[in-house]
Design a protein around this motif. Structure first.
Motif, PDB file in Angstrom:
ATOM      1  N   PRO A 252       0.813  -1.219   0.000  1.00 45.49           N
ATOM      2  CA  PRO A 252       0.000   0.000   0.000  1.00 45.49           C
ATOM      3  C   PRO A 252       0.847   1.269   0.000  1.00 45.49           C
ATOM      4  N   ALA A 253       0.200   2.380  -0.305  1.00 44.86           N
ATOM      5  CA  ALA A 253       0.867   3.684  -0.281  1.00 44.86           C
ATOM      6  C   ALA A 253       1.425   3.945   1.112  1.00 44.86           C
ATOM      7  N   GLY A 254       2.607   4.511   1.167  1.00 41.99           N
ATOM      8  CA  GLY A 254       3.213   4.867   2.446  1.00 41.99           C
ATOM      9  C   GLY A 254       3.807   3.705   3.207  1.00 41.99           C
ATOM     10  N   VAL A 255       3.913   2.524   2.548  1.00 43.00           N
ATOM     11  CA  VAL A 255       4.405   1.329   3.236  1.00 43.00           C
ATOM     12  C   VAL A 255       5.453   0.628   2.371  1.00 43.00           C
TER      13      VAL A 255
ATOM     14  N   PRO B 173       7.410  -4.239 -10.069  1.00 37.32           N
ATOM     15  CA  PRO B 173       7.425  -2.845  -9.637  1.00 37.32           C
ATOM     16  C   PRO B 173       6.137  -2.126 -10.041  1.00 37.32           C
ATOM     17  N   SER B 174       5.777  -1.124  -9.265  1.00 34.62           N
ATOM     18  CA  SER B 174       4.584  -0.331  -9.551  1.00 34.62           C
ATOM     19  C   SER B 174       4.635   0.174 -10.991  1.00 34.62           C
ATOM     20  N   GLY B 175       3.540   0.009 -11.712  1.00 31.25           N
ATOM     21  CA  GLY B 175       3.448   0.478 -13.088  1.00 31.25           C
ATOM     22  C   GLY B 175       3.966  -0.504 -14.119  1.00 31.25           C
ATOM     23  N   SER B 176       4.550  -1.625 -13.692  1.00 24.99           N
ATOM     24  CA  SER B 176       5.055  -2.634 -14.616  1.00 24.99           C
ATOM     25  C   SER B 176       4.090  -3.806 -14.688  1.00 24.99           C
ATOM     26  N   VAL B 177       4.440  -4.791 -15.506  1.00 24.46           N
ATOM     27  CA  VAL B 177       3.623  -5.991 -15.643  1.00 24.46           C
ATOM     28  C   VAL B 177       4.480  -7.223 -15.397  1.00 24.46           C
ATOM     29  N   ALA B 178       3.830  -8.319 -15.024  1.00 19.63           N
ATOM     30  CA  ALA B 178       4.527  -9.581 -14.825  1.00 19.63           C
ATOM     31  C   ALA B 178       5.031 -10.094 -16.166  1.00 19.63           C
ATOM     32  N   GLY B 179       6.270 -10.494 -16.190  1.00 16.88           N
ATOM     33  CA  GLY B 179       6.883 -11.018 -17.399  1.00 16.88           C
ATOM     34  C   GLY B 179       8.281 -11.506 -17.091  1.00 16.88           C
TER      35      GLY B 179
ATOM     36  N   ASP C 281       4.361  -1.855  -5.467  1.00 19.10           N
ATOM     37  CA  ASP C 281       4.968  -3.075  -5.999  1.00 19.10           C
ATOM     38  C   ASP C 281       4.114  -4.270  -5.594  1.00 19.10           C
ATOM     39  N   ALA C 282       4.169  -5.346  -6.386  1.00 20.43           N
ATOM     40  CA  ALA C 282       3.276  -6.484  -6.143  1.00 20.43           C
ATOM     41  C   ALA C 282       4.003  -7.824  -6.194  1.00 20.43           C
TER      42      ALA C 282
ATOM     43  N   LEU D 226       7.462  -8.078   6.934  1.00 23.60           N
ATOM     44  CA  LEU D 226       7.390  -6.882   7.769  1.00 23.60           C
ATOM     45  C   LEU D 226       6.887  -5.724   6.922  1.00 23.60           C
ATOM     46  N   LEU D 227       6.028  -4.911   7.539  1.00 28.30           N
ATOM     47  CA  LEU D 227       5.582  -3.667   6.919  1.00 28.30           C
ATOM     48  C   LEU D 227       6.208  -2.517   7.669  1.00 28.30           C
ATOM     49  N   VAL D 228       6.851  -1.628   6.919  1.00 25.49           N
ATOM     50  CA  VAL D 228       7.467  -0.446   7.508  1.00 25.49           C
ATOM     51  C   VAL D 228       6.714   0.776   6.971  1.00 25.49           C
ATOM     52  N   THR D 229       6.105   1.500   7.887  1.00 24.98           N
ATOM     53  CA  THR D 229       5.378   2.718   7.492  1.00 24.98           C
ATOM     54  C   THR D 229       6.382   3.842   7.336  1.00 24.98           C
TER      55      THR D 229
END
Length: 114
Positions: free
Chosen positions: A25-28, A53-59, A90-91, A109-112
């Motif tokens: 999520p945003a900010g994490v 990465p954000s904005g990319s596609v799986a490949g 990112d996913a 771990l999630l880091v805010t």
């Protein structure tokens, strides 16, 4: 800044088509500490994992595990994604060779960030 251990991907079936199973999520910022795949089917099945990465596609450029075979009744713990960091957006994306044959779970771990 806060740091929380979480289940990034609670146990769920790996789809037969490429699908995002977790998006930071945003900010994490998320760090992957464990990722396991279980074969609950009766025949071998394979899994392909991507860190996209954000904005990319799986490949091919984003694959971290490609066509890993998991035998029936076997659990495979991936070393390839451990320690990787996901920036916001990112996913973790996955695809199974046979829908319903594999389950996946991941923790981390999630880091805010401020």
């Amino acid at each position: 800044m806060s740091v929380q251990p979480v289940a990034l991907i609670p146990a769920q079936a790996v789809p037969g088509a490429t699908a995002a199973l977790y998006t930071a999520p945003a900010g994490v910022i998320a760090r992957i500490d464990s990722l396991g795949v279980c074969n609950v089917g009766a025949v071998p099945a394979s899994v392909t994992l991507y860190l996209v990465p954000s904005g990319s596609v799986a490949g091919p450029a984003t694959a971290t595990t490609f066509g890993q075979t998991v035998l029936p009744g076997q659990t495979w713990n991936s070393p390839n994604e451990i320690g990787r960091v996901l920036q916001p957006g990112d996913a973790i994306v996955a695809q199974a060779s046979a829908s319903g044959a594999l389950t996946i779970s991941a923790g981390g771990l999630l880091v805010t960030v401020s």
